[in-house]
Design a protein around this motif. Structure first.
Motif, PDB file in Angstrom:
ATOM      1  N   ASN A 182      29.101-108.147 -22.644  1.00  0.00           N
ATOM      2  CA  ASN A 182      28.938-106.764 -22.194  1.00  0.00           C
ATOM      3  C   ASN A 182      28.517-106.702 -20.726  1.00  0.00           C
ATOM      4  N   LEU A 186      30.645-104.888 -17.774  1.00  0.00           N
ATOM      5  CA  LEU A 186      30.066-103.874 -16.902  1.00  0.00           C
ATOM      6  C   LEU A 186      30.226-104.260 -15.433  1.00  0.00           C
ATOM      7  N   VAL A 202      19.937-100.183 -21.075  1.00  0.00           N
ATOM      8  CA  VAL A 202      21.372 -99.913 -21.222  1.00  0.00           C
ATOM      9  C   VAL A 202      22.054-101.070 -21.924  1.00  0.00           C
ATOM     10  N   LEU A 203      21.718-102.278 -21.514  1.00  0.00           N
ATOM     11  CA  LEU A 203      22.332-103.464 -22.109  1.00  0.00           C
ATOM     12  C   LEU A 203      21.929-103.614 -23.568  1.00  0.00           C
ATOM     13  N   ALA A 205      20.957-101.202 -25.581  1.00  0.00           N
ATOM     14  CA  ALA A 205      21.587-100.118 -26.342  1.00  0.00           C
ATOM     15  C   ALA A 205      23.049-100.419 -26.623  1.00  0.00           C
ATOM     16  N   SER A 206      23.725-101.079 -25.702  1.00  0.00           N
ATOM     17  CA  SER A 206      25.141-101.400 -25.899  1.00  0.00           C
ATOM     18  C   SER A 206      25.350-102.350 -27.065  1.00  0.00           C
ATOM     19  N   MET A 207      24.307-103.089 -27.436  1.00  0.00           N
ATOM     20  CA  MET A 207      24.394-104.027 -28.548  1.00  0.00           C
ATOM     21  C   MET A 207      23.957-103.404 -29.871  1.00  0.00           C
ATOM     22  N   GLU A 211      29.112 -96.588 -30.661  1.00  0.00           N
ATOM     23  CA  GLU A 211      29.666 -95.640 -29.682  1.00  0.00           C
ATOM     24  C   GLU A 211      29.792 -94.236 -30.257  1.00  0.00           C
ATOM     25  N   SER A 267      17.909 -95.358 -25.064  1.00  0.00           N
ATOM     26  CA  SER A 267      18.833 -94.327 -25.507  1.00  0.00           C
ATOM     27  C   SER A 267      19.246 -93.444 -24.349  1.00  0.00           C
TER      28      SER A 267
END
Length: 499
Positions: A182, A186, A202-203, A205-207, A211, A267
């Protein structure tokens, strides 16, 4: 590294192998491993598994210029030794299992390995191979729980209770692989290196956050918080090998914030969304892949079967391969790739090859012609002959006239009406393929339709495979309601005409 079956990523821009090799040699952990490889000799005592004897760690720390009295010194020395052994910079002969005559364990020996010579005498690629081997060691260590967790999981007999620890090695390795993938995406998509480091929330949350999830639940936010703390520990371990630049989570922040505030950082309603300044957001941790890190993660992705292109790889390919590839690149990366492709070629022949490769009635044709036009834009007078040669080509004639006019060439023949309409459809189809339905596209549509009386009465007859598709898009996007309605009617006629 685990991966989805053969996905394609945006291209990455990497320094030369020589520059990357210098970065690798300058990475603190790798540099310490090299120093220990040169230090190893008859005086070195190792145990089973190649680990240094504990009583020798202070001496090793001193050899590295570290303070043996500082508890971190022996830890860093042990890490560097493990890297030196795993990469082949050091050759270890382990002790016999039976021990000596008194039953005490004998010490094994260590000596500089053959690969140590590559550090100063090898090619840049060989140095990078050593660094990649070191990276694997560090990644494996980073996926192991920290010492406090291990201590907490000891049972009464002093063994680790893995159920209590809740540690699955494969799961942890996959999690770290996913995080790095990820972070790579990015970066290469222009949201990392181009805009600064990535906030750790952010990182994380991406895991964790799907979506399609709306407002994250408290349970999900707690998972984000846990992931942040895992990543904070892991990136601290990955920075010394040169993979990342990392600003850890502010320890004072952890003491100040309650669990809800800390979890909310991951978040969309976290601090960045509440108008908190950049300095406050950075207290939650920031990470950026270095150029060497991009190289390393890309190498692991390629090994896993991921299509991870690098700018410059197409320099020795044909124009057809070039245009097909850069059609899927962001505009900046496409321009960089095209420039490298043109740099090694005779201009007139290169222009003719590009024009030939731009032909085609397939779905990718419009975007190929757009990239071809982009490639021809900086060309000088030497391109004129090849461009004039396609003036009567039904697919390239409009492109040729645009280029000649923009370069101030005299006596450019005016296009007939059929060519004007065909070029209009081709241009909009290319823009849709390149960027989707952008805010700028309706303005282009308005301009085109206002300059052609009876545009929709004629355009549906254009013999272009994308005619109906373009008209349907205009029906959705045209800023003038009457024109949008006419476009939808024309799209229906075009569909009917195409059968």
């Amino acid at each position: 590294m685990s991966a989805e079956p053969h996905p394609t990523l945006p291209p990455v821009r990497l320094p030369s192998d020589a520059e990357l090799a210098r970065d690798a040699l300058g990475a603190p952990l790798f540099a310490r491993a090299v120093r220990l490889a040169r230090w190893a000799g008859p005086h070195t005592r190792v145990h089973t598994g190649g680990e240094l004897a504990a009583e020798q760690l202070p001496e090793v720390a001193a050899a590295l210029g570290l303070d043996p009295a500082d508890e971190e010194g022996p830890v860093l020395a042990s890490q560097a030794w493990r890297v030196a052994v795993d990469t082949g910079l050091v050759d270890v002969t382990e002790p016999d299992e039976g021990g000596d005559a008194d039953g005490e364990e004998e010490s094994g020996t260590a000596a500089p390995g053959e690969d140590l010579a590559l550090v100063t005498g090898g090619a840049p690629g060989e140095v990078l191979d050593l660094w990649l081997a070191a990276l694997e060691t560090v990644l494996a260590d980073a996926a192991v729980p920290d010492l406090d967790d291990l201590v907490d999981a000891l049972d009464a007999g002093g063994d680790i209770d893995f159920d209590r620890l809740d540690w699955n090695p494969s799961r942890e390795a996959d999690f770290l692989d996913g995080v790095l993938a990820n972070l790579y995406l990015l970066t290469v998509s222009g949201r990392g290196a181009a805009e600064g480091p990535i906030p750790l929330p952010v990182l994380a949350a991406s895991m964790v956050i799907p979506e399609d999830m709306g407002e994250p639940t408290d349970a999900v936010l707690e998972q984000v918080s846990d992931a942040m703390m895992r990543l904070d520990d892991q990136f601290r371990q990955l920075e010394p090998i040169g993979l990342v630049e990392f600003r850890p989570v502010d320890e004072a922040l952890m003491a100040e914030a309650d669990d809800e505030e800390f979890a909310a950082a991951g978040s969309a309603s976290g601090p960045a969304a509440r108008g908190v300044d950049d300095e406050d957001v950075s207290r939650y941790g920031l990470v950026r892949l270095t150029p060497l890190g991009l190289y390393g993660i890309r190498a692991r992705m390629l090994e896993a079967g991921v299509t991870a292109p690098a700018v410059g790889e197409l320099a020795d390919k044909g124009a057809d391969a070039l245009l097909d590839a850069v059609s899927g690149y962001p505009e900046g990366a496409a321009q960089a790739e095209i420039e490298q492709w043109l740099a090694g070629r005779e201009p007139r022949g290169a222009v003719a090859e590009l024009l030939a490769a731009a032909r085609g009635a397939d779905e990718g044709g419009p975007l190929r012609r757009l990239r071809c036009q982009q490639a021809l834009a900086p060309a000088g007078p030497e391109a004129e002959e090849a461009v004039r040669a396609v003036l009567d080509d039904p697919e390239l004639g409009g492109l040729a006239r645009v280029w000649l006019s923009e370069h101030g060439v005299a006596d450019v023949p005016a296009p007939d009406e059929a060519m004007v309409f065909w070029l209009t459809v081709d241009t909009i189809a290319a823009q849709l393929a390149a960027d989707g339905e952008t805010a700028e596209l309706p303005l282009l549509m308005r301009s085109l339709t206002e300059h052609h009386t009876g545009f929709f009465d004629q355009v549906w007859r254009v013999d272009h495979p994308a005619t109906a598709y373009v008209l349907e898009a205009m029906g959705r996007m045209h800023p003038d309601k009457k024109a949008a309605k006419e476009s939808r009617k024309a799209a229906f006629k075009a569909r009917s005409r195409q059968g």
